[in-house]
Every structure is written in structure tokens, then in C-alpha cells.
Design a protein around this motif. Structure first.
Motif, short mmCIF file in Angstrom:
data_model
loop_
_atom_site.label_atom_id
_atom_site.label_comp_id
_atom_site.label_asym_id
_atom_site.label_seq_id
_atom_site.Cartn_x
_atom_site.Cartn_y
_atom_site.Cartn_z
N LEU A 79 0.82 -1.21 0.00
CA LEU A 79 0.00 0.00 0.00
C LEU A 79 0.86 1.26 0.00
O LEU A 79 0.45 2.31 -0.50
N ASP A 80 2.08 1.16 0.54
CA ASP A 80 2.96 2.31 0.60
C ASP A 80 3.30 2.86 -0.79
O ASP A 80 3.68 4.04 -0.92
N ARG A 81 3.22 2.02 -1.81
CA ARG A 81 3.58 2.45 -3.16
C ARG A 81 2.45 3.20 -3.87
O ARG A 81 2.67 3.82 -4.90
N VAL A 82 1.26 3.14 -3.31
CA VAL A 82 0.10 3.69 -4.01
C VAL A 82 0.20 5.20 -4.23
O VAL A 82 -0.03 5.69 -5.34
N PRO A 83 0.54 6.01 -3.23
CA PRO A 83 0.56 7.46 -3.47
C PRO A 83 1.51 7.87 -4.59
O PRO A 83 1.16 8.72 -5.41
N ALA A 84 2.72 7.28 -4.63
CA ALA A 84 3.68 7.66 -5.67
C ALA A 84 3.20 7.22 -7.04
O ALA A 84 3.35 7.95 -8.03
N ALA A 85 2.60 6.03 -7.14
CA ALA A 85 2.09 5.56 -8.42
C ALA A 85 0.94 6.44 -8.89
O ALA A 85 0.84 6.78 -10.08
N ARG A 86 0.08 6.81 -7.95
CA ARG A 86 -1.06 7.68 -8.30
C ARG A 86 -0.56 9.04 -8.77
O ARG A 86 -1.07 9.60 -9.75
N ALA A 87 0.44 9.59 -8.09
CA ALA A 87 0.99 10.88 -8.49
C ALA A 87 1.62 10.81 -9.88
O ALA A 87 1.50 11.76 -10.67
N ALA A 88 2.28 9.70 -10.18
CA ALA A 88 2.89 9.55 -11.50
C ALA A 88 1.84 9.59 -12.60
O ALA A 88 2.05 10.17 -13.67
N LEU A 89 0.70 8.99 -12.35
CA LEU A 89 -0.37 8.99 -13.35
C LEU A 89 -1.03 10.36 -13.47
O LEU A 89 -1.24 10.86 -14.58
N THR A 90 -1.35 10.98 -12.37
CA THR A 90 -2.02 12.29 -12.45
C THR A 90 -1.10 13.35 -13.02
O THR A 90 -1.54 14.23 -13.76
N ASP A 91 0.19 13.27 -12.71
CA ASP A 91 1.14 14.23 -13.26
C ASP A 91 1.27 14.11 -14.77
O ASP A 91 1.63 15.08 -15.44
N ALA A 92 0.98 12.91 -15.30
CA ALA A 92 1.06 12.69 -16.74
C ALA A 92 -0.26 13.01 -17.45
O ALA A 92 -0.37 12.80 -18.66
N GLY A 93 -1.24 13.51 -16.70
CA GLY A 93 -2.49 13.92 -17.33
C GLY A 93 -3.57 12.86 -17.34
O GLY A 93 -4.49 12.93 -18.15
N PHE A 94 -3.46 11.88 -16.43
CA PHE A 94 -4.47 10.83 -16.35
C PHE A 94 -5.47 11.12 -15.24
O PHE A 94 -5.11 11.66 -14.19
#
Length: 412
Positions: free
Chosen positions: A352-367
Motif C-alpha cells: 500500500l505504501d507504493r500507491v501514493p507515488a504511483a497515483r501521483a505519476a499517473l495524475t502528473d502525466a495527465g491521467f
């Protein structure tokens, strides 16, 4: 009435077919090959709209119009545009032999199981992905999407290309079998009619009842036992079911399975018609993926390497990406995939610790981003002919969908 005549593969048009026509429309070579009725107007096809307008004037005045076309004009031909403009009841279509049928005949192959895709006036991307995924494909070519471009894209797919040029012209017809590398190295000119992409081991195909590409699988989210895997290191079928729903693999798509492990997601995407690439850093995993693809009768390109570095060697941007695993490099991997994915990125994580960074990577790319924690329990037998519920490990599934207006950094 508009009479539409398919000239077949070089078959002459009888004078009687155009007799009485007051307007004859067609390509220059078609018009030069017929004797026009005295006083008939002649329009060489270029932009379609002016020709349709001229035909409309003649039809409204009750004059006879003849349209000359190559092969079967109802097969990726002018019949669609004419039917949309004038209605099917005003068309008298006399089909010739299509270039696809002629090319397969020259190759000595049945084609009821072939996939036919047009790259004429289109980017070759869809045609290339269909050729990667299917063993027998006919590609209608065009400028920028001919044998050289197809060959360059299919070098690693184990295909043979049959290039058919000037079909039906006794003096110029050529049908050549070449490797993709040989096709890529040549200037083929403008006479190419169609290119066949064939897997030599599967080109003959099985007896079919329904023509066209094989029907989709009867089921998906296959049981883990249907794949070779190591120590249960495989995306569980419950997770795979939702991942497939979010990836949406289909004919003409390219899907990456990054950190593929057993390759179960790549194999399932290929079973659903997409071209699939599996990226895996472990050598034994690479062999398992190849074995699983072979066992399920699908083509999966396997890349041995660690993401994100290995992704730089993949020339074509994917439509959708599945990212498995959850190591420290996960945010960088998701960022690299998000920069290139055209539609969707799906990430499966146990930590679960990886979720925030993965989510940020997607939103930063316009998803736009969404996710769910999947925690299922399966039926398991107990002594005494009774059953209990056995919990599986929880997995967080995150998915991002590219906003339509956000295309920066994505190849079009």
C-alpha cells in the motif's frame, strides 16, 4: 442510376458496360482503358467531394453515371461513399475480384481465416499491431504505409511478407515473398496492391465455419493453473479480470505487460486480439512467458530487461500498459509508462505504501485516476466433505485513463 464497375485484377471493362453513360468517373488508368461513349463527360478521381457533386447533378437530371473502380468496390472501396450520398437503391454494383482475393490466390492460400486491414490513407499503426497479433493478415497499402514500413515494424515477429504489385497486369504483375528486413530495405514504388503478412507455421490455418479473425475467447481471467509460474508469483485471476476490463485490449491495440512474471496478462491480452509485449528482467521468467504464450497459441513479444530502462528500446507507444510488482523502482516505471501510454495504465501493487507515488505519476502525466483494493476469498475444501473460505492476499489495483485533451508527449 449509378453503375459501379469493379475492374477486377486487370480485367477489361466491356464497351457495353459503359454504353449510354453521360458521365464516367474513375482513376486515370481505368478511364484510359475504356472507350467512352461519344459526348460522355469524364472525371478523373482525385478529391472525392467534387466528383460526388458532379454525379449528384447528373442523377438529379436522370442521366446515367458509371463509376470505374479497382477490384471489388464494396470492399474498402467507393461503394460506401456512394451509398451514404445517394442511397443503396440507386446503385448497380458489378464487383470484380478484389486485390486481397487475388493476392491469396497467387500465394496458393485460403483466406477465409485472414484478417484484412486497410492502411491506405491511414497511419500504419493499426495494421502493424494486427500483423503482430495474427498469423494471416492482408494489408491494403498506401503512401507511408507500404511494404518497407511494414517490414521495418515487423522485423522481430517471425513473419514472411508476400508483396503483390500490379495484380492483373500481365506485363507488370509481381508477387514476391520476402523477409521483413528485405522489405524494409527496398523502394517498392507505387504499384503495390496488397501485402500479406504470414506466420509460415500457421499460414494454412484450420477449417473455418465463420470467416474473418478468430472469435474471441469463450472466457478470460484464466485460472492460475493454466499458466506456468514460480512460487505463485502470478497475477491472480480476480485481479486479472478487473485489470483486463480496464486495459480494454482489442484488435489493433498494442499492450505492454511490464514486470510480466509469468506473462499471464500479456497472454490474455493477446487472446483478446491485441498485440502484446511482455517486459521481464528474470531470465527464467522470460522462458516461462514464451512457454505460456506457446501453450495458449498466441504471439507475445518478450523483452528481457528491467524497467524503466528496457522501455526505451520499445519503439512503438502502447495503447495500454499493465504494470505488475511493487519494488522501489515502481514510481519511475509508472512514470515512464504514463509518458507513452495512449489510453490507459493499470498498476497492481501488494504494498500500500507504493500507491501514493504511483497515483501521483499517473495524475502528473495527465491521467484521471481511480483504484480499488481487491481482497477475495476462495472456496477451499476441509476434511469431512465441508468447505471453508480461504483469503487471498489483498492487492491494490490502480488505473489511470488519459484525458482526451492531454496528448503532450504521446506519439500521434
Amino acid at each position: 442510376m449509378i453503375t459501379v464497375i469493379g475492374t477486377g485484377t486487370g480485367a477489361p471493362v466491356p464497351d457495353a458496360a459503359v454504353a449510354g453513360a453521360e458521365l464516367v468517373v474513375g482513376g486515370r488508368r481505368h478511364l484510359d482503358a475504356v472507350r467512352l461513349p461519344e459526348g460522355a463527360e469524364r472525371i478523373v478521381l482525385g478529391p472525392l467531394a467534387p466528383a460526388l457533386d458532379a454525379m449528384a447533378r447528373h442523377v438529379e437530371e436522370g442521366r446515367r453515371v458509371v463509376v470505374l473502380a479497382s477490384g471489388d468496390p464494396g470492399f474498402f472501396g467507393i461503394v460506401r461513399a456512394l451509398a451514404e450520398r445517394f442511397g443503396t437503391e440507386r446503385l448497380d454494383v458489378r464487383a470484380g475480384v478484389s486485390s486481397v482475393a487475388a493476392a491469396f490466390a497467387r500465394a496458393g492460400l485460403p483466406w477465409d481465416d485472414a484478417v484484412v486491414v486497410s492502411a491506405h490513407g491511414r497511419q500504419p499503426r493499426t495494421a502493424v499491431n494486427v500483423c503482430r497479433a495474427h498469423p494471416k493478415v492482408a494489408v491494403l497499402t498506401g503512401p507511408g504505409a507500404g511494404p518497407a514500413e511494414l517490414g521495418a515494424a515487423l522485423r522481430d515477429c517471425g513473419r514472411v511478407l508476400v508483396v503483390a504489385s500490379a495484380l492483373g497486369d500481365p506485363a507488370r504483375e509481381r508477387v514476391e515473398r520476402v523477409t521483413p528486413a528485405e522489405a524494409a530495405a527496398r523502394d517498392w514504388g507505387t504499384a503495390v496492391s496488397v501485402v500479406l503478412s504470414l506466420d509460415p507455421e500457421r499460414a494454412l490455418g484450420a477449417v473455418r465455419t465463420v470467416a474473418g479473425p478468430p472469435a474471441g475467447p469463450a472466457g478470460w481471467a484464466l485460472d492460475e493453473a493454466d499458466f506456468a509460474h514460480r512460487d505463485s508469483m502470478i497475477t491472480k485471476f480476480e485481479v486479472r479480470a478487473l485489470a483486463l476490463a480496464r486495459l480494454g485490449p482489442r484488435l489493433g491495440d498494442l499492450v505492454w505487460d511490464v514486470g510480466a512474471g509469468s506473462g499471464s496478462v500479456a497472454v490474455e491480452c493477446a487472446r483478446l486480439g491485441a498485440a502484446a509485449v511482455a517486459v521481464e528482467k528474470a531470465a527464467d521468467g522470460v522462458e516461462r512467458i514464451r512457454a505460456n504464450a506457446a501453450a495458449h497459441g498466441v504471439d507475445v513479444r518478450v523483452v528481457h530487461g528491467a524497467a524503466p530502462d528496457a522501455l526505451a528500446d520499445l519503439a512503438d507507444d502502447p495503447d495500454a500498459v499493465f504494470v505488475g510488482g511493487g519494488g522501489r523502482e515502481l514510481p519511475a516505471v509508472v512514470t515512464a509508462c504514463a509518458r507513452r501510454a495512449r489510453r490507459t495504465v493499470v498498476v497492481a501493487m501488494a504494498a500500500l505504501d507504493r500507491v501514493p507515488a504511483a497515483r501521483a505519476a499517473l495524475t502528473d502525466a495527465g491521467f484521471t485516476c481511480d483504484g480499488v483494493l481487491l481482497q477475495s476469498s476462495r472456496l477451499a475444501p476441509l476434511p469431512g466433505d465441508v468447505t471453508r473460505l480461504a483469503a487471498t492476499n489483498p492487492v491494490f489495483l490502480l488505473w489511470g485513463v488519459r484525458r482526451p485533451a492531454c496528448t503532450e508527449g504521446v506519439a500521434q
